[in-house]
Design an enzyme around this catalytic site. Structure first.
Site, short mmCIF file in Angstrom:
data_model
loop_
_atom_site.label_atom_id
_atom_site.label_comp_id
_atom_site.label_asym_id
_atom_site.label_seq_id
_atom_site.Cartn_x
_atom_site.Cartn_y
_atom_site.Cartn_z
N GLU A 183 0.83 -0.84 0.07
CA GLU A 183 -0.05 -0.08 0.06
C GLU A 183 1.13 1.25 -0.52
O GLU A 183 1.91 1.52 1.05
CB GLU A 183 -0.72 -0.27 0.80
CG GLU A 183 -1.89 1.21 1.05
CD GLU A 183 -2.99 1.23 2.18
OE1 GLU A 183 -2.50 0.83 3.50
OE2 GLU A 183 -4.49 1.64 1.87
N GLY A 315 5.49 1.21 10.48
CA GLY A 315 3.87 0.76 11.52
C GLY A 315 3.29 -0.72 11.68
O GLY A 315 3.81 -1.60 11.91
N ALA A 316 2.28 -0.43 10.78
CA ALA A 316 1.24 -1.50 10.49
C ALA A 316 0.63 -2.04 9.38
O ALA A 316 0.26 -0.91 8.58
CB ALA A 316 0.81 -2.28 11.66
N GLU A 352 -5.88 -2.03 13.08
CA GLU A 352 -5.19 -2.96 12.22
C GLU A 352 -6.48 -4.45 11.42
O GLU A 352 -6.57 -4.56 10.75
CB GLU A 352 -3.79 -4.30 11.82
CG GLU A 352 -2.55 -2.90 12.29
CD GLU A 352 -3.19 -1.88 10.64
OE1 GLU A 352 -3.09 -2.10 9.42
OE2 GLU A 352 -2.72 -0.42 10.85
ZN LIG Z 1 -4.46 2.21 8.73
#
Ligand SMILES: [Zn+2]
Length: 908
Positions: A183, A315-316, A352
């Site tokens: 992403e 981050g994740a 998430e």
């Molecule tokens: Zn998010």
């Protein structure tokens, strides 16, 4: 971040409608929005419902990929890979070429329906990130199959397929593993694909890895066989989903597992660390059940993996069924991790996992609606975190500025600060390029989105809001949406014109301030206007404000304020009136003097939510030059003594900000003295040592106070930290994990060369990513310019994970007294630093280093630097930082003058 092809019947019993995809593809008309019958016509103002053919993007919509089968063979010696793929296509109208995405891939061979295309037919447009395949004749509508051979590279930074060097737990041996990050637009670096979110397809991945490795993707492993190069792992095919949600992680990994109903849940980490995933595994089980119930559609995949990565990105990432996390955002070591780490893990998990529905099962059609993913996951994650952990006060707190690793926002205030400036933008805005898509991940998208949803939920009511969300998920699962689809579902559930109310908040920038004035005869007049900071001649705007208010002693009430002026009646002249109950609204309030005096008197009767809201608004009024700083400090002094974390943190943040702003000012020393005397009583109540039975947030607050008092030059705190650090060196267990980051930071700030070296050696030795961060963060605080330079040099080494190393420079800019040295260093080494930054970071990196300057000349310097060195997509970030510097320069002068009065008043 991964995929595979599969048996068509795999999903026969699953909860998604596999035949639905085929229908979608057979006929484009299927995509033309199926509108709900909407009660309220005003939704046009909030955009149009989803329609496949009207969705923005570069790729033509005549050809639709249905199923990919991709096989990847990585070469971890040469950091390269080879791949093959077949894609089943549905062609809706005749075409002469196929256009899809590819980036940094070589494509030597292409076949259509089994026939090889000539080499000259394969054209890659690097600039547009497109692959065009010219066809020998017109391709007729119907089903076709494309086959491609390709080669790509394994990156150092978290883009596409990347490698992570790390030290193995226990032995400290240097190892390497692989991960992916796609992403917003990097799946095209891994395999040629229709890399726009609206092109949902099934992905089946096969990968070749060394025999002792574990490979993980979105779906479970379907088969595994030994081959000469190692083993070939074939994953089951995914449900129809967007390309950016694929994942592949592979390395010497361990896991622990559990089960929630039909779903296998695992926490996966590098060898020796899986047991640190116990806390996350338990939290995952609870959160999954909560969401299964909330969304009304149970989690649809057979497994959910939570994967810890020792680097690559900070981050994740919500890859469907295989979420990746930076290690310290997932792993918790009960002996060594702090309470802050624990809380962060919970919040990131909840965020998430909310994406498994909002983002993955239902995906925004295009990046202009990214807030649907991110604003929603931020709101839902915080709601879920607050539900299971009310003691953390997550709705009220903002992340501390000294913790830049936090991505997930709980912070309405951060969004409102940015949204008050000239550089803000509407939540919903056009996105044309990949770079713009990457820039869309900002505070407005995450935090204003979250904040608006919270205001809307409190206005519509929790149950009604949830019913609307259930309708939305049920209607759009395995498909894409726009903002209008969400408003339609909420309108149906609430019988209120949600799109009409929402338009002002999502389609225009900024937010309002409501001014409260007492009129004779128990009447109160309300006026709204745009609230701005450092923004002269801002365009006038108006909002439909879902107001809430409270007369002390009565139940809260609501009012939808639909014009500039409104009135409240029956408000006794001697009773305090508080607007924005519990601070759930995304607006500021300014009271006239009689109302303010009544409120100050009523403070002990207000809950912590309302007190924090008053503090935040008062500080914002000072920033906006609508009130002098004495308004804010007058409020602080009237607050009842308390150790409630959200309230105290608000004050700590303000004092910390002023202390940074006054760097080099003659007023700073006296200010520090007054600030210490404000904070000291709270610290004395808490003491150094954790007490039995104290609330779990006491540890966080104690640490914040130590950190800020150290910063404010408190000699007793500095001595106390040094003493505890010495004891820690002899016996690590002597220092509570909650206090370690703060104690190290204070020791680091006042370090001499010997102490700096001790901290550095500790950082080099540890295999815990969390401990490493604590030590290197402490190095970044050093105030001695010689040590500042030594710390900066580490950013170019491989001592830290790639993604962390570069952020050492902004950390130094913020924490040390020398943002100028940090900038000079970055300027000289910008190429090497940017090579370690991912796509989203590249636009922001250089501008971010100017954030801590407060001289107008630096604003000019940044503008010139950007003109000569930065790509056009950096422009919005540059503008934001220029505005910040100019604001700080003006605010510094104003504040210094006003503070003198406050300091004189506090003279002992
Ligand atoms: Zn998010």
């Amino acid at each position: 971040m991964c995929f595979v092809a599969g048996k068509p019947n795999l999903f026969a019993n699953a909860n998604f409608d596999a035949s639905g995809l085929v229908r979608q593809v057979r006929c484009l008309l299927r995509f033309v929005a199926v509108l709900f019958s909407v009660t309220f016509p005003a939704i046009m103002a909030a955009g149009k419902p989803f329609s496949f053919k009207d969705t923005p993007g570069k790729l033509p919509k005549e050809v639709i990929p249905l199923e990919y089968s991709v096989r990847i063979v990585p070469n971890i010696v040469e950091f390269a890979f080879t791949g093959t793929e077949t894609v089943k296509l549905n062609v809706c109208s005749p075409v002469r070429q196929l256009v899809l995405n590819a980036l940094e891939l070589e494509i030597p061979e292409a076949f259509l329906d089994g026939k090889e295309l000539p080499k000259s037919a394969i054209k890659i447009d690097k600039e547009k990130e497109l692959l065009a395949l010219a066809l020998p004749s017109q391709l007729v509508p119907g089903d076709h199959e494309l086959a491609l051979y390709f080669k790509g590279k394994i990156n150092q930074q978290g883009q596409g397929l990347f490698y992570m060097p790390y030290q193995e737990q226990g032995s400290g041996t240097k190892k390497i593993m692989l991960g992916t990050q796609f992403e917003a637009t990097d799946a095209r670096r891994f395999f040629p694909c229709w890399d726009e979110p609206v092109f949902r397809a099934r992905f089946q991945l096969t990968v070749v890895v060394p025999e002792n490795w574990l490979a993980v993707s979105n779906m479970p492993i379907e088969s595994e066989k030994k081959i000469t190069e190692g083993k070939e792992v074939r994953f089951a095919p995914t449900p129809p989903m967007s390309s950016y949600l694929n994942v592949l992680v592979a390395g010497e990994l361990d896991f622990i597992e559990s089960r929630v109903g039909p779903t296998q849940i695992r926490v996966i980490a590098t060898k020796g660390k899986a047991e640190f995933g116990r806390y996350a595994l338990e939290a995952t089980a609870l959160i999954l059940q909560y969401y299964n119930d909330y969304f009304g559609v149970p989690y649809p995949l057979p497994k959910l993996d939570q994967i810890a990565l020792p680097g690559g990105f900070g981050g994740a990432m919500e890859n469907w069924g295989g979420i990746t996390y930076y290690e310290s955002a997932l792993l918790f070591d009960p002996k060594n991790s702090s309470a802050g780490t624990k809380q962060n893990i919970y919040e990131v998990l909840a965020h998430e996992m909310a994406h498994m529905w909002f983002g993955d099962l239902v995906t925004m059609a295009w990046w202009d609606n990214l807030w649907l993913n991110e604003g929603f996951a931020s709101w839902m994650g915080t709601k879920c975190t607050a539900h299971f952990n009310p003691q953390w006060e997550v709705w009220l707190r903002r992340e501390l500025p000294r913790d830049p690793t936090r991505r997930v926002g709980i912070a309405k205030e951060a969004a409102m600060e940015g949204d008050a400036r000239s550089t803000t933008h509407p939540i919903h805005r056009p996105i044309a390029t990949e770079a713009e898509a990457n820039s869309a991940f900002d505070d407005i998208t995450y935090k204003k989105g979250q904040s608006f949803l919270r205001m809307l939920e409190s206005f519509l009511g929790e149950d009604v809001f949830r019913d609307g969300i259930r309708r939305y998920i049920a209607a759009h699962k395995y498909s894409n949406t726009t903002t209008a689809d969400l408003w339609n579902a909420l309108s149906e559930a609430s019988k209120k014109p949600v799109g009409d109310i929402a338009a002002g908040w999502t389609e225009q920038p900024g937010f309002p301030i409501v001014k409260v004035k007492r009129d004779p005869g128990e009447k109160v007049s309300l006026t709204q206007e745009r609230f701005t900071v450092n923004f002269k001649n801002a365009p006038l705007l108006e909002w439909k404000i879902p107001l809430t208010y409270l007369v002390i002693g009565r139940a809260p009430a609501t009012l939808l304020m639909i014009s500039t002026i409104d009135k409240l009646e029956n408000i006794p002249a001697d009773r305090a009136l508080k607007l924005n109950v519990n601070g759930t609204g995304n607006y500021r309030v300014q009271y006239d003097e009689p109302s303010w005096i009544l409120l100050l008197r009523a403070l002990p009767k207000l809950g912590v939510e309302d007190r924090v809201n008053l503090l935040s608004d008062a500080w914002a009024l000072v920033q906006a030059d609508r009130a002098p700083v004495s308004l804010y400090f007058g409020l602080v002094e009237k607050l009842p003594a308390s150790t409630e974390i959200a309230e105290r943190e608000q004050i700590i943040n303000v004092l910390d900000f002023i202390n940074g702003l006054l760097l080099g000012n003659p007023e700073r020393k006296e200010f520090q003295r007054c600030a210490r005397s404000l904070l000291r009583p709270t610290f004395e109540t808490l003491g150094w040592q954790p007490k039995d039975g104290e609330p779990p947030t006491a540890g966080n607050l104690r640490a914040s106070l130590i950190n800020v008092l150290g910063d404010l030059n408190d000699p007793a705190i500095i001595a106390g930290c040094r003493e505890r650090f010495e004891k820690y060196l002899a016996n690590a267990a002597s220092l509570a994990p909650d206090l370690r980051p703060a104690v190290f930071a204070v020791v680091g700030r006042y370090a001499d060369e010997k102490t700096w070296t001790t901290l550095h050696q500790l950082g080099l030795k540890t295999t815990s990513i969390e401990d490493k961060r604590n030590y290197y963060d402490a190095l970044a605080c050093a105030n001695d310019p010689k040590l500042v330079k030594k710390t900066l040099a580490i950013a170019l080494t491989d001592e830290l994970p790639t993604s962390r190393a570069v952020f050492l420079v902004p950390k130094v800019a913020r924490e040390s007294a020398y943002p100028d040295i940090a900038w000079e260093f970055a300027k000289a080494n910008i190429k090497a630093l940017l090579a370690k930054t991912d796509a989203a970071g590249a636009n922001r990196y250089a501008p971010s280093l100017f954030t801590f300057f407060s001289d107008d000349s630096r604003a000019d310097e940044l503008k010139t630097y950007a003109k000569n060195n930065l790509p056009p997509p950096s422009a919005p970030e540059v503008a934001k930082v220029v505005d910040e510097i100019q604001f700080r320069a003006e605010f510094k002068k104003r504040l210094a003058a006003q503070l003198n009065a406050w300091i004189d008043k506090n003279d002992p």
